[in-house]
Design an enzyme around this catalytic site. Structure first.
Site, PDB file in Angstrom:
ATOM      1  N   LEU A  46     -12.501  51.971 -23.810  1.00 45.81           N
ATOM      2  CA  LEU A  46     -12.240  52.257 -21.849  1.00 45.81           C
ATOM      3  C   LEU A  46     -12.739  51.359 -21.433  1.00 45.81           C
ATOM      4  O   LEU A  46     -13.853  51.106 -21.625  1.00 45.81           O
ATOM      5  CB  LEU A  46     -13.021  53.898 -21.922  1.00 45.81           C
ATOM      6  CG  LEU A  46     -11.957  55.048 -21.730  1.00 45.81           C
ATOM      7  CD1 LEU A  46     -13.218  56.191 -21.692  1.00 45.81           C
ATOM      8  CD2 LEU A  46     -10.710  54.990 -21.588  1.00 45.81           C
ATOM      9  N   ASP A  47     -12.054  51.257 -20.239  1.00 44.48           N
ATOM     10  CA  ASP A  47     -12.500  50.406 -19.209  1.00 44.48           C
ATOM     11  C   ASP A  47     -13.910  50.743 -18.635  1.00 44.48           C
ATOM     12  O   ASP A  47     -13.905  51.932 -18.518  1.00 44.48           O
ATOM     13  CB  ASP A  47     -11.587  49.933 -18.346  1.00 44.48           C
ATOM     14  CG  ASP A  47      -9.901  49.292 -18.615  1.00 44.48           C
ATOM     15  OD1 ASP A  47     -10.201  48.450 -19.251  1.00 44.48           O
ATOM     16  OD2 ASP A  47      -9.132  49.804 -17.647  1.00 44.48           O
ATOM     17  N   PRO A  48     -14.452  50.142 -17.675  1.00 47.42           N
ATOM     18  CA  PRO A  48     -15.794  50.283 -17.574  1.00 47.42           C
ATOM     19  C   PRO A  48     -15.898  51.205 -16.132  1.00 47.42           C
ATOM     20  O   PRO A  48     -16.481  52.204 -16.890  1.00 47.42           O
ATOM     21  CB  PRO A  48     -16.065  48.784 -17.349  1.00 47.42           C
ATOM     22  CG  PRO A  48     -15.697  47.792 -17.834  1.00 47.42           C
ATOM     23  CD  PRO A  48     -14.649  48.188 -18.495  1.00 47.42           C
TER      24      PRO A  48
END
Length: 304
Positions: A46-48
């Site tokens: 997942l993106d930050p």
């Protein structure tokens, strides 16, 4: 001689409801520390700034990661209309704007072009490799790249809310390798209005649901205790999409040693990938050969 990795022999899945502002790798490291686990990994980055399901595999469950990675996943995300960014999300720099604001009917009509088998170009700021280097590293250096389009299966893409003229809330169910940021970017182009992702949440991934996830605050509070162990799901959950066959006791040792052995199956086709169980526990994954199974992955039982 290689150093023996320290930690507990614990196997299973811990589903974390990832908060915004932390990388997936950092979450895995936190879980490994909290569980004192020898080995940990995750099934799908997942993106930050994204939130939601991050399924962390522990011990032998890391061998089932590919089956979760390949499974369908669902996302709920808000798209900001009227502006494009260099990262295709709210963290990037604005690179184009538009005064056009499509109505709901126009948006719903455009969504149809993103359902089924589509080709998708990853964002410039993504983890795909270009000449052996991650694209985001090249993008940070100001280098523009032509990234190859990749196939993606989108099972469903729905408009679920329109809070105001500038924002739409969408829900998407898709297969492996989908970039929600690319969906928002390409939707903006299709509508002629520019767009990017404002916020993103993964609501479920394969058999794992955000509603069953633990928070990082819980991981911290229960670190190094058996109370945290209680949230660990069996590694067999990661095999839910494969047919199960049962193996008699005399086959267990053979399968775990990588040798073909007899199994008991019902409704399984010759050549199909299956997982074998003994008394409910996973023994191996392999290919069904009509009355026997040839293992490709074997599971070492966790010490009592």
């Amino acid at each position: 001689m290689a150093r023996k990795r320290k930690g507990r022999d614990i196997s299973g899945w811990l589903v974390v409801d990832k908060p915004a502002g932390i990388t997936s790798t950092a979450v895995v490291n936190k879980v490994r520390w909290a569980m004192d686990a020898k080995k940990a990994g995750h099934a799908g980055t997942l993106d930050p700034e994204a939130t939601g399901v991050l399924a962390v595999a522990l011990g032998e469950a890391t061998k089932t990661v590919p089956y979760i990675t390949d499974a369908l996943k669902a996302y709920r995300f808000i798209v900001r209309l009227g502006a494009a960014t260099n990262t295709d999300d709210a963290e990037g720099e604005m690179i184009a704007t538009s005064d056009i604001r499509p109505n709901d009917a126009e948006i719903k009509a455009a969504l149809g072009g993103f359902i089924g088998d589509i080709m998708q170009v990853p964002p410039q700021f993504s983890a795909v490799k270009v000449d052996g280097v991650r694209a985001y590293k090249k993008a940070r250096d100001g280098e523009e790249m032509t990234l190859a389009a990749r196939p993606l299966w989108v099972e469903e893409l729905l408009l679920v809310d329109r809070p105001d003229a500038d924002h739409v809330t969408l829900e998407m169910t898709c297969g492996k390798g989908g970039y929600v940021r690319s969906i928002a970017r390409d939707l903006g182009e299709a509508l002629g209005c520019k767009a990017h992702v404002k916020s993103l949440r993964r609501t479920w991934s394969g058999p794992f649901d955000a509603a069953d996830g633990v928070s990082l605050e819980q991981v911290d509070a229960l670190a190094k205790t058996t109370e945290l162990d209680a949230f660990v799901q069996p590694l067999e959950v990661g095999l839910a999409d494969l047919p199960e066959v049962r193996c008699p006791m005399e086959s267990v040792g053979k399968l775990r040693n990588g040798n073909a052995a007899s199994v008991i199956a019902s409704g399984v086709d010759f050549g199909e990938e299956v997982w074998a169980s003994f008394e409910g526990q996973a023994v191996a994954v392999g290919t069904y050969r009509g009355g026997e199974m040839q293992p490709t992955r074997v599971f070492v039982p966790t010490p009592a």
